[in-house]
Design a protein around this motif. Structure first.
Motif, mmCIF file in Angstrom:
data_model
loop_
_atom_site.group_PDB
_atom_site.id
_atom_site.type_symbol
_atom_site.label_atom_id
_atom_site.label_comp_id
_atom_site.label_asym_id
_atom_site.label_seq_id
_atom_site.Cartn_x
_atom_site.Cartn_y
_atom_site.Cartn_z
ATOM 1 N N THR A 120 83.885 -31.574 54.126
ATOM 2 C CA THR A 120 84.634 -30.855 55.153
ATOM 3 C C THR A 120 85.302 -29.576 54.646
ATOM 4 N N PRO A 121 85.900 -29.541 53.457
ATOM 5 C CA PRO A 121 86.497 -28.277 52.993
ATOM 6 C C PRO A 121 85.476 -27.136 52.861
ATOM 7 N N TYR A 122 84.243 -27.463 52.554
ATOM 8 C CA TYR A 122 83.210 -26.429 52.466
ATOM 9 C C TYR A 122 82.883 -25.882 53.862
ATOM 10 N N VAL A 123 82.894 -26.767 54.866
ATOM 11 C CA VAL A 123 82.684 -26.320 56.243
ATOM 12 C C VAL A 123 83.822 -25.385 56.651
ATOM 13 N N HIS A 124 85.053 -25.735 56.261
ATOM 14 C CA HIS A 124 86.202 -24.892 56.577
ATOM 15 C C HIS A 124 86.073 -23.513 55.929
ATOM 16 N N GLU A 125 85.558 -23.470 54.707
ATOM 17 C CA GLU A 125 85.346 -22.177 54.041
ATOM 18 C C GLU A 125 84.357 -21.324 54.833
ATOM 19 N N LEU A 126 83.271 -21.946 55.281
ATOM 20 C CA LEU A 126 82.281 -21.200 56.063
ATOM 21 C C LEU A 126 82.847 -20.764 57.411
ATOM 22 N N ALA A 127 83.679 -21.600 58.005
ATOM 23 C CA ALA A 127 84.315 -21.226 59.277
ATOM 24 C C ALA A 127 85.221 -20.008 59.091
ATOM 25 N N ALA A 128 85.931 -19.961 57.982
ATOM 26 C CA ALA A 128 86.802 -18.808 57.709
ATOM 27 C C ALA A 128 85.967 -17.547 57.510
ATOM 28 N N GLU A 129 84.843 -17.682 56.838
ATOM 29 C CA GLU A 129 83.957 -16.530 56.658
ATOM 30 C C GLU A 129 83.434 -16.045 58.002
ATOM 31 N N PRO B 28 71.472 -9.177 68.946
ATOM 32 C CA PRO B 28 72.842 -8.651 68.973
ATOM 33 C C PRO B 28 73.806 -9.561 68.219
ATOM 34 N N HIS B 29 74.920 -8.962 67.785
ATOM 35 C CA HIS B 29 75.907 -9.722 67.016
ATOM 36 C C HIS B 29 76.385 -10.961 67.747
ATOM 37 N N THR B 30 76.554 -10.871 69.056
ATOM 38 C CA THR B 30 77.065 -12.031 69.794
ATOM 39 C C THR B 30 76.103 -13.202 69.717
ATOM 40 N N GLN B 31 74.810 -12.933 69.768
ATOM 41 C CA GLN B 31 73.829 -14.017 69.651
ATOM 42 C C GLN B 31 73.837 -14.610 68.244
ATOM 43 N N VAL B 32 73.981 -13.770 67.249
ATOM 44 C CA VAL B 32 74.041 -14.248 65.866
ATOM 45 C C VAL B 32 75.273 -15.137 65.698
ATOM 46 N N ILE B 33 76.405 -14.683 66.186
ATOM 47 C CA ILE B 33 77.643 -15.469 66.081
ATOM 48 C C ILE B 33 77.492 -16.804 66.786
ATOM 49 N N GLU B 34 76.905 -16.811 67.978
ATOM 50 C CA GLU B 34 76.734 -18.070 68.720
ATOM 51 C C GLU B 34 75.821 -19.030 67.962
ATOM 52 N N GLN B 35 74.757 -18.512 67.371
ATOM 53 C CA GLN B 35 73.861 -19.371 66.585
ATOM 54 C C GLN B 35 74.576 -19.918 65.355
ATOM 55 N N LEU B 36 75.361 -19.078 64.693
ATOM 56 C CA LEU B 36 76.116 -19.530 63.522
ATOM 57 C C LEU B 36 77.145 -20.586 63.920
ATOM 58 N N LYS B 37 77.809 -20.384 65.055
ATOM 59 C CA LYS B 37 78.780 -21.373 65.533
ATOM 60 C C LYS B 37 78.114 -22.717 65.787
ATOM 61 N N ALA B 38 76.943 -22.694 66.402
ATOM 62 C CA ALA B 38 76.220 -23.941 66.670
ATOM 63 C C ALA B 38 75.847 -24.642 65.367
ATOM 64 N N SER B 39 75.386 -23.878 64.397
ATOM 65 C CA SER B 39 75.035 -24.469 63.093
ATOM 66 C C SER B 39 76.268 -25.019 62.388
ATOM 67 N N LEU B 40 77.360 -24.310 62.510
ATOM 68 C CA LEU B 40 78.599 -24.754 61.879
ATOM 69 C C LEU B 40 79.140 -26.014 62.545
ATOM 70 N N GLN B 41 78.989 -26.121 63.856
ATOM 71 C CA GLN B 41 79.414 -27.331 64.559
ATOM 72 C C GLN B 41 78.584 -28.530 64.096
ATOM 73 N N THR B 42 77.300 -28.307 63.929
ATOM 74 C CA THR B 42 76.425 -29.362 63.407
ATOM 75 C C THR B 42 76.883 -29.767 62.005
ATOM 76 N N ALA B 43 77.163 -28.773 61.175
ATOM 77 C CA ALA B 43 77.624 -29.043 59.812
ATOM 78 C C ALA B 43 78.931 -29.823 59.826
#
Length: 103
Positions: A57-66, A2-17
């Motif tokens: 860090t600016p690249y991480v911010h770009e991915l966060a906005a996406e 489900p989308h919520t699981q995908v979003i949570e996994q992406l958030k975790a990866s983004l936090q690591t990044a």
């Protein structure tokens, strides 16, 4: 998945990044003070990023906005992930290689 699981996994990866980007940017600052940083951008436009920076860090911010776009418009997620996942992977791999090579 489900989308919520995908979003949570992406958030975790983004936090690591983000944590890795802070460490990598600090190391870049040290190298710049020593006169070793002589580049304008980390990634080229052909790698999918619109950001142009000599820090991570600016690249991480770009991915966060996406990712925020995925949350706001879940119907765009499937198409958006086609470009998002490779960029996130490239960012994480590049930071890992940088950290390994700059010790």
């Amino acid at each position: 998945m489900p989308h919520t699981q995908v979003i949570e996994q992406l958030k975790a990866s983004l936090q690591t990044a983000y944590r890795q980007a802070i460490d990598a940017d600090a190391r870049l600052d040290e190298l710049k003070k020593a006169g070793h940083v002589k580049f304008d951008t980390i990634f080229s436009a052909s790698e999918g990023f619109t950001t142009k920076s000599n820090r991570f860090t600016p690249y991480v911010h770009e991915l966060a906005a996406e990712m925020e776009g995925f949350i706001q418009e879940p119907e765009s997620m499937a198409k958006g992930l086609e470009s998002y996942i490779p960029k996130l992977g490239l960012l994480l791999q590049t930071m890992q290689a940088f950290q390994s090579n700059s010790k």
